[in-house]
Motif scaffolding. Structure first.
Motif, short mmCIF file in Angstrom:
data_model
loop_
_atom_site.label_atom_id
_atom_site.label_comp_id
_atom_site.label_asym_id
_atom_site.label_seq_id
_atom_site.Cartn_x
_atom_site.Cartn_y
_atom_site.Cartn_z
N THR A 95 40.07 34.22 37.24
CA THR A 95 38.81 33.64 37.69
C THR A 95 38.98 32.97 39.05
OG1 THR A 95 38.10 33.29 35.40
CG2 THR A 95 36.98 32.00 37.09
N SER A 153 33.17 37.80 34.34
CA SER A 153 34.48 37.18 34.41
C SER A 153 34.41 35.69 34.72
CB SER A 153 35.32 37.87 35.49
OG SER A 153 34.70 37.74 36.74
N ALA A 154 33.31 35.24 35.33
CA ALA A 154 33.21 33.81 35.62
C ALA A 154 33.19 32.99 34.34
CB ALA A 154 31.95 33.54 36.44
N LYS A 184 39.02 35.57 41.80
CA LYS A 184 37.68 36.07 42.15
C LYS A 184 36.93 35.06 43.01
CE LYS A 184 37.71 39.10 38.21
NZ LYS A 184 37.50 39.22 36.76
#
Length: 398
Positions: A355, A381-382, A358
């Protein structure tokens, strides 16, 4: 000039090093105080040729497909479902407590329905669940709490369960069936050739340079870099400005025995007798075939390497002071169990690192003016860390 100096070559640092090097073409220097990579998950073959985990058993399990598939880039897997026995009243019985535990402990022959009623009859009414003691006595009552939890927790944490946050014992379920598995995650497996081999493959990239036996204080003003990823203790980074964050440590006593097997289970817990909390037999975890076997005893300690953040309200308050400093520190990113003072499992650390990666890439795109417009809600994915964090049993659904 390195793009990133990464302090710590455990899961958090290694995942970020790999992503930044392979996906963003960044130049990485990753350092570690120890003489090896892999952090506490480091494993190796001992003098007798038995693979052991130097810092105690590390059992991989996750519900995250993304985390499992990511790590699968660096290792094949050996399917493995962990199970544990507890030494109670002179017997070895399953833990977490299940139907077989109760029947063996009390010499009964209850069914799942009967044991459910038994738990209800033993449970104490606790209006508000605040402590680890509250969690257990509200589920299974005082007697089982005393037999399985109270003294184990006292040894492990140096505190009575009534002094610890509810999160500690909330991690251990109670079952009315015969399921002996310690974890029920979708993905349960061990790296086929060990964790260290997995880390070696993860860090095998021309953009990644590794320095071991290195304290970041010794190089921070010598080696140029643009940004830092810090995975060590957050209070240490700020020179203990507000005081030391409390941790529990462990001492390990490794033994190799001249016999093929020693324990009835991969791990046996000792809630009440002995100074150690548990014994692990490594061949049960790794699947290695060897005429000898290697075990490790774990002795909790107040001093030593930091392993477990102590979950008490005053400690959370102290950490929040450091977190405020960390959030205000430019070009330094704090990632991992020690840097965020959280008791994360391995998969949760991997999820956190992915995370953070990203977020770093999004930040770079924004600075270059190439970022896509922000979405109205955080998705995918957050929320990976949120999916993996233990749910609060008292938190009502909206």
């Amino acid at each position: 000039m390195f793009d990133y100096l990464i302090v710590g070559a455990g899961f958090a640092g290694s995942v970020l090093a790999e992503r930044l090097a392979t996906r963003s073409n960044k130049k990485i220097l990753i350092i570690d105080k120890r003489n090896h990579i892999g952090g506490n998950a480091y494993d190796h073959y001992n003098e007798e040729g038995v693979m052991v985990h130097k810092y105690g058993p590390h059992i991989f399990h996750t519900n995250s497909k993304e985390v499992f598939e990511y790590l699968s880039n660096f290792t094949d897997w050996r399917p493995y479902e962990h199970w544990v026995l507890a030494s109670v009243d002179g017997q070895h019985v399953p833990i977490p407590i299940n139907l077989d535990t109760i029947n063996k402990l009390y010499g009964t022959n209850m069914t799942s329905f009967e044991v459910d009623a038994f738990f209800e009859s033993q449970a104490e009414e606790v209006p508000v669940i605040r402590t680890s003691e509250d969690v257990v006595v509200s589920k299974v009552g005082r007697e089982l709490y005393e037999k399985f939890f109270r003294n184990y927790t006292r040894k492990q944490w140096g505190l009575d369960p009534s002094e610890l946050d509810k999160s500690v014992t909330s991690r251990v379920p109670t079952r009315t069936n015969r399921d002996r598995r310690y974890f029920t995650d979708t993905y349960q497996a061990m790296p086929l050739h060990g964790y260290t081999k997995m880390f070696e493959k993860m860090l095998d990239h021309p953009n990644i340079k590794i320095m071991l036996n290195t304290d970041y204080h010794d190089i921070i003003n010598v080696i140029p870099f643009k940004e830092m990823i810090f995975t060590g203790p957050v209070d240490e980074y700020f020179d203990f400005k507000f005081g030391k964050l409390p941790y529990r440590s462990l001492e390990f006593k490794h033994e190799t025995l001249n016999k093929e097997w020693h324990l009835e289970a991969p791990v046996v817990n000792y809630p009440n007798e002995h100074l150690y909390t548990r014994i692990t037999e490594f061949k049960a975890l790794t699947g290695q075939q060897h005429p000898k076997t290697s075990i490790v005893y774990e002795f909790p300690r107040a001093e030593g390497d930091p392993y477990y953040p102590i979950p008490k309200p005053e400690n959370a308050e102290l950490y929040n002071k450091y977190k405020k400093l960390a959030d205000e520190t430019p070009n330094v990113h704090f990632v991992g169990r020690l840097a965020t003072y959280k008791y994360y499992n391995m998969d949760q650390v991997v999820a956190q690192a992915l995370t953070v990666y990203k977020k770093l890439t999004e930040k770079e795109k924004e600075e270059k003016g190439t970022a896509k417009p922000a979405k109205p809600a955080i998705t995918g994915s957050a929320t990976l860390m949120e999916k993996l964090l233990p749910r609060d049993p008292d938190k009502k659904k909206a």
